[in-house]
Design an enzyme around this catalytic site. Structure first.
Site, PDB file in Angstrom:
ATOM      1  N   LYS A  54      58.440  30.270  46.555  1.00 10.06           N
ATOM      2  CA  LYS A  54      58.591  31.282  45.499  1.00 10.06           C
ATOM      3  C   LYS A  54      57.772  30.894  44.274  1.00 10.06           C
ATOM      4  O   LYS A  54      57.064  31.717  43.693  1.00 10.06           O
ATOM      5  CB  LYS A  54      60.067  31.420  45.086  1.00 10.06           C
ATOM      6  N   GLN A  98      69.350  30.316  43.536  1.00  8.41           N
ATOM      7  CA  GLN A  98      69.217  30.163  44.986  1.00  8.41           C
ATOM      8  C   GLN A  98      70.592  29.956  45.630  1.00  8.41           C
ATOM      9  O   GLN A  98      71.388  29.120  45.178  1.00  8.41           O
ATOM     10  CB  GLN A  98      68.282  28.978  45.290  1.00  8.41           C
ATOM     11  N   ASP A 121      67.339  39.543  42.348  1.00 13.45           N
ATOM     12  CA  ASP A 121      67.912  39.541  43.701  1.00 13.45           C
ATOM     13  C   ASP A 121      68.695  40.829  43.971  1.00 13.45           C
ATOM     14  O   ASP A 121      68.982  41.149  45.129  1.00 13.45           O
ATOM     15  CB  ASP A 121      68.907  38.377  43.843  1.00 13.45           C
TER      16      ASP A 121
END
Ligand code: GUN
Length: 296
Positions: A54, A98, A121
């Site tokens: 990422k 995460q 997200d």
């Protein structure tokens, strides 16, 4: 007949190119550089790989990458303090914590502490509610990538029968909402679904997101259907490690009209859509027009 392969790797490259173009314009015309902050708690090897990838792709797209790597025993209070600091930092447009988090941390509490406008997200309860009611939201990256590939392949999805296998908050449920938003007739199937083969056989679109290697055989697939395989399962075969999807690719290609391979299908789209969501969040934060084709 063999199915058309939907090349997610190539598609993701075009998404990243579009993102980089928007980033360049944001910098030149507005003096703004989008920033994505990623928070990793602990040392889960798979999470470390994701986070590295990422960060690399964020920088390659011309954006700022901010990484917070915290010890596995970080307290909830300390983690919430970092999220709060990122929420209040105007140079940060997207925040990703995460998952999975270590067991002593409450994932729901942490995710819901992220500013919904920076929740790239799309996991915050506000974004889940906005998506479910057809309002502008941040959309989870993997389902967004699947939707982009389906729209690219079919044009309109209106009236199609879609089956989503899997009911996770990260993929199954938001995928179903997106397909419904595009006027599909949607069934969410799961481990308790009665007669799953027959349910799948009715579908023009099958999205498999269960995390069970090759559980969908080709003879469940309707002739000509489009198959989107979200599964990424590591198996050992003939003494070798191999990545396979939730769909048995060899038999499914004989029935499907189009199919995503594993690897090289949905996988690369997830990070590409994360970059797209970061640009979208940056544009919204600055009252600018959103990039076309990069949102739901
Ligand atoms: N862990 C595995 N996939 C994801 C993802 O898309 N977002 C976050 N935050 N964690 C993950």
């Amino acid at each position: 007949m063999s199915a058309q392969i939907i090349d997610g790797k190539a598609f993701a490259a075009t998404v990243r190119e579009k993102v980089a173009g928007h980033v360049a314009r944001l910098k030149e015309e507005h003096g703004i550089t989008p920033g994505l902050a990623v928070v990793l708690v602990g040392e889960d090897p798979a999470s470390q790989v994701y986070v590295r990838s990422k960060g690399k792709q964020t920088v390659e797209a011309g954006m700022n990458s901010i990484e917070h790597k915290l010890d596995a025993d970080t307290s909830e209070e300390d983690l919430l303090a970092i999220v709060d600091q990122l929420n209040n930092d105007p140079a940060v447009h997207g925040i990703l914590v995460q998952l999975p988090l270590p067991g002593h941390l409450n994932e729901d509490l942490v995710i819901n502490s992220i500013d919904p406008a920076k929740d790239v997200d799309g996991f915050h309860i506000s974004n889940v509610g906005l998506l479910g009611t057809g309002q502008k939201s941040m959309v989870p990256c993997t389902p967004l990538g699947c939707l982009m590939m389906l729209r690219d392949h079919h044009g309109s999805l209106s009236g199609m029968d879609a089956v989503v296998i899997g009911r996770s908050n990260i993929v199954g449920k938001p995928m179903a909402q997106l397909l419904l938003g595009d006027s599909c007739t949607v069934t969410i199937a799961h481990s308790r679904t009665k007669d799953l083969p027959d349910v799948v056989r009715r579908a023009d679109i099958v999205v498999a997101a269960v995390g069970r290697p090759e559980m969908v055989p080709g003879d469940w697939i309707k002739e000509g259907a489009t198959v989107i395989d979200v599964g990424i399962n590591r198996i050992e075969r003939d003494g070798k490690n191999k990545l396979v999807g939730d769909v048995d690719f060899a038999s499914a290609t004989e029935r499907a009209g189009a199919i995503t391979p594993v690897p090289g299908g949905v996988g690369p789209m997830t990070i590409a859509c994360l970059l797209a969501n970061t640009v979208t969040a940056c544009c919204r934060a600055n009252g600018l027009a959103e990039p076309e084709g990069l949102t739901a």
